[in-house]
Design a protein around this motif. Structure first.
Motif, mmCIF file in Angstrom:
data_model
loop_
_atom_site.group_PDB
_atom_site.id
_atom_site.type_symbol
_atom_site.label_atom_id
_atom_site.label_comp_id
_atom_site.label_asym_id
_atom_site.label_seq_id
_atom_site.Cartn_x
_atom_site.Cartn_y
_atom_site.Cartn_z
ATOM 1 N N GLN A 193 0.942 -1.181 -0.143
ATOM 2 C CA GLN A 193 0.198 0.011 0.094
ATOM 3 C C GLN A 193 1.040 1.247 -0.030
ATOM 4 O OE1 GLN A 193 -3.848 -0.117 0.274
ATOM 5 N NE2 GLN A 193 -3.147 -1.802 -0.571
ATOM 6 N N LEU A 194 0.120 2.349 -0.285
ATOM 7 C CA LEU A 194 1.055 3.772 -0.351
ATOM 8 C C LEU A 194 0.778 3.966 1.188
ATOM 9 C CD1 LEU A 194 -1.149 5.657 -3.045
ATOM 10 C CD2 LEU A 194 1.277 4.954 -3.177
ATOM 11 N N PRO A 195 1.826 5.030 1.607
ATOM 12 C CA PRO A 195 1.834 5.384 2.910
ATOM 13 C C PRO A 195 0.424 6.187 3.231
ATOM 14 C CG PRO A 195 3.903 6.344 1.761
ATOM 15 C CD PRO A 195 2.940 5.376 0.765
ATOM 16 N N ARG A 196 -0.063 5.908 4.632
ATOM 17 C CA ARG A 196 -1.227 6.228 4.854
ATOM 18 C C ARG A 196 -2.595 5.872 3.693
ATOM 19 N NH1 ARG A 196 -0.318 6.596 10.186
ATOM 20 N NH2 ARG A 196 0.983 8.413 10.440
ATOM 21 N N PRO A 197 -2.716 4.598 3.578
ATOM 22 C CA PRO A 197 -3.689 4.346 2.439
ATOM 23 C C PRO A 197 -5.250 4.838 2.623
ATOM 24 C CG PRO A 197 -3.127 2.400 3.808
ATOM 25 C CD PRO A 197 -2.223 3.551 4.119
ATOM 26 N N ASP A 198 -5.371 4.962 3.885
ATOM 27 C CA ASP A 198 -6.813 5.440 4.442
ATOM 28 C C ASP A 198 -7.086 6.831 3.944
ATOM 29 O OD1 ASP A 198 -7.496 3.228 5.090
ATOM 30 O OD2 ASP A 198 -7.344 3.458 7.223
ATOM 31 N N PHE A 199 -5.935 7.697 3.761
ATOM 32 C CA PHE A 199 -5.961 9.178 3.341
ATOM 33 C C PHE A 199 -6.380 9.138 1.811
ATOM 34 C CE2 PHE A 199 -3.668 12.551 1.200
ATOM 35 C CZ PHE A 199 -4.246 13.472 1.725
ATOM 36 N N TRP A 200 -5.389 8.267 1.095
ATOM 37 C CA TRP A 200 -5.808 8.336 -0.396
ATOM 38 C C TRP A 200 -7.189 7.909 -0.741
ATOM 39 C CZ3 TRP A 200 -2.610 11.242 -2.160
ATOM 40 C CH2 TRP A 200 -1.271 11.507 -1.784
ATOM 41 N N ILE A 201 -7.776 6.743 0.040
ATOM 42 C CA ILE A 201 -9.098 6.282 -0.046
ATOM 43 C C ILE A 201 -10.110 7.237 0.283
ATOM 44 C CG2 ILE A 201 -10.681 4.858 0.780
ATOM 45 C CD1 ILE A 201 -8.348 2.787 1.235
ATOM 46 N N MET A 202 -9.903 8.128 1.243
ATOM 47 C CA MET A 202 -10.856 9.163 1.537
ATOM 48 C C MET A 202 -10.903 10.268 0.734
ATOM 49 S SD MET A 202 -13.197 8.075 3.579
ATOM 50 C CE MET A 202 -14.097 9.416 3.763
ATOM 51 N N ALA A 203 -9.555 10.674 0.239
ATOM 52 C CA ALA A 203 -9.315 11.785 -0.700
ATOM 53 C C ALA A 203 -10.290 11.814 -2.043
ATOM 54 C CB ALA A 203 -7.872 12.396 -0.868
ATOM 55 N N THR A 204 -9.721 10.469 -2.399
ATOM 56 C CA THR A 204 -10.645 10.192 -3.716
ATOM 57 C C THR A 204 -12.147 10.077 -3.608
ATOM 58 O OG1 THR A 204 -9.670 7.852 -3.460
ATOM 59 C CG2 THR A 204 -8.451 9.202 -4.886
ATOM 60 N N TYR A 205 -12.550 9.391 -2.613
ATOM 61 C CA TYR A 205 -13.924 9.210 -2.271
ATOM 62 C C TYR A 205 -14.669 10.503 -2.326
ATOM 63 C CZ TYR A 205 -18.291 8.161 0.143
ATOM 64 O OH TYR A 205 -19.469 8.040 0.743
ATOM 65 N N ALA A 206 -14.078 11.503 -1.390
ATOM 66 C CA ALA A 206 -14.682 12.554 -0.957
ATOM 67 C C ALA A 206 -14.815 13.456 -2.300
ATOM 68 C CB ALA A 206 -14.245 13.472 0.090
ATOM 69 N N ALA A 207 -14.006 13.503 -3.221
ATOM 70 C CA ALA A 207 -13.740 14.317 -4.355
ATOM 71 C C ALA A 207 -14.691 13.666 -5.405
ATOM 72 C CB ALA A 207 -12.344 14.245 -5.080
ATOM 73 N N ALA A 208 -14.699 12.284 -5.543
ATOM 74 C CA ALA A 208 -15.930 11.467 -6.190
ATOM 75 C C ALA A 208 -17.331 11.935 -6.253
ATOM 76 C CB ALA A 208 -15.634 10.087 -6.362
ATOM 77 N N GLN A 209 -17.652 11.748 -4.859
ATOM 78 C CA GLN A 209 -19.071 12.347 -4.420
ATOM 79 C C GLN A 209 -19.280 13.621 -4.669
ATOM 80 O OE1 GLN A 209 -21.027 9.948 -4.204
ATOM 81 N NE2 GLN A 209 -20.983 8.603 -2.387
ATOM 82 N N TYR A 210 -18.570 14.502 -4.425
ATOM 83 C CA TYR A 210 -18.694 15.965 -4.860
ATOM 84 C C TYR A 210 -18.861 15.938 -6.167
ATOM 85 C CZ TYR A 210 -17.820 20.961 -5.551
ATOM 86 O OH TYR A 210 -17.980 22.088 -5.902
ATOM 87 N N LEU A 211 -17.922 15.595 -7.020
ATOM 88 C CA LEU A 211 -18.037 15.848 -8.540
ATOM 89 C C LEU A 211 -19.205 15.198 -9.045
ATOM 90 C CD1 LEU A 211 -13.987 15.338 -9.396
ATOM 91 C CD2 LEU A 211 -15.523 17.308 -9.524
ATOM 92 N N LEU A 212 -19.551 13.836 -8.766
ATOM 93 C CA LEU A 212 -20.794 13.416 -9.062
ATOM 94 C C LEU A 212 -21.997 14.029 -8.600
ATOM 95 C CD1 LEU A 212 -19.845 9.436 -8.150
ATOM 96 C CD2 LEU A 212 -20.511 10.596 -10.517
ATOM 97 N N ALA A 213 -21.897 14.477 -7.581
ATOM 98 C CA ALA A 213 -23.500 15.114 -6.954
ATOM 99 C C ALA A 213 -23.466 16.606 -7.821
ATOM 100 C CB ALA A 213 -23.201 15.618 -5.552
#
Length: 234
Positions: A193-213
């Protein structure tokens, strides 16, 4: 919509503006909660993540409601919230519940996107990505999760592909959602995994939902009408 706006491609138009003070405050609160969650993940503060993560989707939902969001979009974000809550628990059952909640959200998104046209070449690229990712992960996934992950991946990839029907903004959101969940899957498969994998997961997820919405709201407000496309209906 003005004549100039009607001739402008949907991807070139800005995100819809919040209606009034409430909308701006809610968008700012969503951004602040996202920043707090990401900072908590960076410093490995579990309690901060547990407190901030459940706020993200309710704040985003409240924001898009000020923009008169389609009901299916609200349903999709609510399903995302359910998945967020489930994944706070470290258990196989919680993982499956979360995956099921996100899957329901993808169905809402797919219905919301309707039958608008998407580029066949993009579909081919997503198909290759799906087959390659599932094929590579298959042997490393726990046996009981292989079929559920494969089925979920198919639905997620379909959502990511079809999201481009609403333009570049929503299309990027779909792609980031796919990336975020792929990062989760590689963790379940115990890949490096990348360092701090949960950070990258949440960063991409939050951006995804915002852009979709915001992409869906823009289409609902008529920005997606360029080149004769039908206005999105809920």
């Amino acid at each position: 919509m003005s004549a100039a706006e009607s001739r402008t491609p949907s991807w070139a138009r800005p995100a819809p503006a919040a209606r009034g003070t409430a909308g701006r405050i809610l968008l700012g609160a969503f951004a602040a909660a996202t920043a707090a969650d990401l900072c908590a993940l960076l410093v490995d503060w579990h309690l901060g993540h547990v407190l901030a993560k459940p706020l993200l989707m309710p704040l985003l939902i409240a924001h898009v409601l000020t923009l008169r969001a389609p009901r299916l979009l609200v349903a999709a974000l609510l399903c995302g919230w359910g998945g967020d809550l489930a994944l706070l628990f470290d258990a196989d059952a919680a993982f499956l519940i979360g995956m099921g909640s996100f899957a329901a959200g993808h169905v809402c998104y797919l219905v919301l996107f309707g039958r608008r046209r998407t580029h066949p070449a993009l579909g081919g690229a997503y198909a290759v990505a799906l087959l390659g990712t599932v094929g590579l992960l298959w042997g490393d996934l726990p046996a009981g999760l292989r079929i559920p992950v494969a089925c979920y991946s198919l639905l997620l990839t379909a959502m990511a592909y079809r999201s481009s029907a609403l333009g570049l903004r929503a299309g990027l959101g779909g792609a980031l959602f796919l990336l975020s969940d792929t990062l989760i899957a590689t963790g379940v498969a115990e890949w490096p995994q990348l360092p701090r994998p949960d950070f990258w997961i949440m960063a991409t997820y939050a951006a995804a939902q915002y852009l979709l919405a915001t992409g869906a709201v823009a289409a609902a407000q008529g920005y997606g009408q360029a080149y004769g496309r039908t206005v999105l209906q809920d």
